[in-house]
Design a protein around this motif. Structure first.
Motif, short mmCIF file in Angstrom:
data_model
loop_
_atom_site.label_atom_id
_atom_site.label_comp_id
_atom_site.label_asym_id
_atom_site.label_seq_id
_atom_site.Cartn_x
_atom_site.Cartn_y
_atom_site.Cartn_z
N ARG A 91 38.01 50.79 51.30
CA ARG A 91 38.00 50.42 49.76
C ARG A 91 37.14 49.01 49.63
O ARG A 91 36.50 48.93 48.74
CB ARG A 91 39.41 50.39 49.30
CG ARG A 91 39.03 50.72 47.68
CD ARG A 91 40.72 50.68 47.14
NE ARG A 91 40.55 50.94 45.71
CZ ARG A 91 40.55 52.08 45.01
NH1 ARG A 91 40.58 53.39 45.94
NH2 ARG A 91 40.43 52.18 43.67
N GLY A 92 37.59 48.20 50.17
CA GLY A 92 37.17 46.69 50.09
C GLY A 92 35.66 46.63 50.52
O GLY A 92 34.91 46.18 49.69
N LYS A 93 35.27 47.39 51.45
CA LYS A 93 33.82 47.28 51.71
C LYS A 93 32.84 48.16 50.58
O LYS A 93 31.78 47.75 50.45
CB LYS A 93 33.63 48.02 53.07
CG LYS A 93 32.21 48.40 53.68
CD LYS A 93 31.66 47.18 53.87
CE LYS A 93 30.01 47.02 54.46
NZ LYS A 93 29.43 46.02 54.59
N ARG A 95 33.57 48.42 47.58
CA ARG A 95 33.69 47.27 46.31
C ARG A 95 32.60 46.17 46.59
O ARG A 95 31.67 45.96 45.60
CB ARG A 95 34.86 46.76 46.17
CG ARG A 95 35.24 46.07 44.95
CD ARG A 95 36.40 44.94 44.68
NE ARG A 95 37.39 46.15 44.40
CZ ARG A 95 37.80 46.62 43.35
NH1 ARG A 95 36.92 46.41 42.27
NH2 ARG A 95 38.67 47.49 43.20
N GLU A 96 32.39 45.76 48.08
CA GLU A 96 31.34 44.98 48.32
C GLU A 96 29.82 45.44 47.99
O GLU A 96 29.16 44.87 47.37
CB GLU A 96 31.48 44.24 49.53
CG GLU A 96 32.75 43.35 49.61
CD GLU A 96 32.70 43.06 51.21
OE1 GLU A 96 31.80 43.15 51.91
OE2 GLU A 96 34.03 42.33 51.49
N VAL A 97 29.84 46.67 48.36
CA VAL A 97 28.65 47.51 48.51
C VAL A 97 28.19 47.62 46.97
O VAL A 97 26.88 47.36 46.46
CB VAL A 97 28.55 48.89 49.20
CG1 VAL A 97 27.26 49.58 48.83
CG2 VAL A 97 28.79 48.38 50.75
N GLN A 99 29.34 46.24 44.11
CA GLN A 99 29.05 44.99 43.56
C GLN A 99 27.49 44.40 43.72
O GLN A 99 26.81 43.88 42.69
CB GLN A 99 30.09 43.78 43.84
CG GLN A 99 31.51 43.97 43.21
CD GLN A 99 32.56 42.90 43.71
OE1 GLN A 99 32.31 42.30 44.80
NE2 GLN A 99 33.58 42.89 42.95
N SER A 100 27.07 44.46 44.77
CA SER A 100 25.66 43.74 45.31
C SER A 100 24.71 44.91 44.51
O SER A 100 23.79 44.27 44.09
CB SER A 100 25.54 43.84 46.73
OG SER A 100 24.22 43.66 47.20
N ARG A 103 24.72 44.23 40.58
CA ARG A 103 24.10 43.04 40.23
C ARG A 103 22.43 43.10 40.36
O ARG A 103 21.72 42.52 39.37
CB ARG A 103 24.30 41.96 41.42
CG ARG A 103 25.88 41.23 41.17
CD ARG A 103 26.07 39.93 41.90
NE ARG A 103 27.16 39.72 41.99
CZ ARG A 103 28.25 39.97 43.04
NH1 ARG A 103 27.82 40.50 44.19
NH2 ARG A 103 29.41 39.66 42.93
#
Length: 318
Positions: A91-93, A95-97, A99-100, A103
């Motif tokens: 889930r953290g990964k 979210r990072e993907v 978010q990038s 942007r």
């Protein structure tokens, strides 16, 4: 926010699934806050020009996910979003993907609404590319129990379905699993769908049979299930195993329990065992998945995944 819901009858994704995905997205994103009421099934169906049962099906699945809750006259209320599992790297990964990527989309001049629509459409398409598996049973408790067990063994989501509570047209499953007891009925139901229907074996624990046999040698064993059909099935399986002195119970009143030494109840309904605790000896009829069946299902899943990667429109014939 709900007025932004859009569904397409031309999509391969079932309409109820489109509704579930979009509302889940809105709840997880905070656009629909806990305590907020969703439109009634009739109102939303009228706005989307679809069948009310389709909306009801979607709301029921959202309730299963713990995102909404039916509160009688108050309607369907948002209670989510679901709590994020602590320390889940996937889930953290994700979210990072996201978010990038978001942007970059903002830098390209896209609005939040445009990004949301694009992400939703891409998510629906990606979800549709995944192998969809369902498990069909005759009651909700058993459907959920075995669907959960199968998920652990095959590492993929398995949707629990209850006979009589869905139509074949509402489902887009690639693989439909059921027990041999319901195989003919499920095959008939899904005959016009390009899904593969596979039966699996479920059987009681050996220790369970030993305890029941011991009780039946010196007394009478009562069987209580939610439906007579299930109780009779269990009784017949015990008789086939050479266990006699077995009787189907219509209830668990003192009158029904008179002359009974042991009561067999389904393991997926623990509240019944609690009601009988202290009154009579109780044993849960703990069905387990057959090892060979699990191995077979894993092989079928691998084969179907390979076919789907090669040709998304190709599903092996039953």
């Amino acid at each position: 926010m709900v007025d932004k819901l859009q569904v397409s009858s031309h999509s391969d994704v079932p309409i109820y699934r489109q509704i579930v995905t979009q509302l889940s997205f809105m709840i997880e994103a905070g656009d629909l806050a806990p305590g907020q009421a969703l439109p009634s099934a009739r109102m939303l169906a009228d706005n989307l020009r679809i069948n009310r049962n389709t909306v009801a099906h979607a709301y029921a699945e959202l309730a299963e996910l713990g995102l909404v809750e039916g509160r009688g006259r108050s309607g369907t209320i948002v209670v989510g979003p679901a709590a994020e599992p602590e320390g889940t790297p996937e889930r953290g990964k994700a979210r990072e993907v996201l978010q990038s990527a978001i942007r970059e989309c903002v830098e390209l001049g896209m609005s939040a609404v445009e990004i949301q629509s694009l992400v939703l459409n891409l998510a629906l398409r990606a979800e549709d590319d995944q192998l969809k598996i369902s498990f069909v049973e005759c009651n909700s408790d058993r459907a959920k129990y075995f669907a959960s067990e199968l998920e652990q063994h095959i590492g993929m989501r398995v949707a629990p379905l209850v006979l009589g509570e869905f139509t074949a047209a509402e489902e887009s499953a690639d693989l439909v699993l059921t027990t041999f007891f319901h195989l003919a009925e499920v095959r008939t139901l899904m005959r016009r769908q390009p899904a593969e229907v596979v039966a699996i074996v479920v059987a009681p624990h050996v220790q369970t049979l030993v305890r029941i046999a011991a009780a039946a040698r010196t007394g009478t064993v009562g069987i209580w299930y939610r439906t007579d059909e299930q109780a009779v099935t269990v009784r017949d399986s015990l008789l086939d195993s050479g266990i006699e002195n077995v009787r189907v119970l219509e209830g668990v009143t003192d009158r029904e329990l008179a002359g009974i030494d042991l009561v067999v109840v389904p393991n997926e309904v623990p509240d019944i065992k609690e009601r009988l605790e202290g009154r009579i000896e109780v044993i849960e009829f703990g069905n387990v998945l057959d090892t060979a069946s699990i191995r077979m299902v894993n092989e079928v899943v691998r084969d179907m995944q390979a076919h789907k990667r090669d040709d998304p429109n190709l599903v092996p014939a039953p």
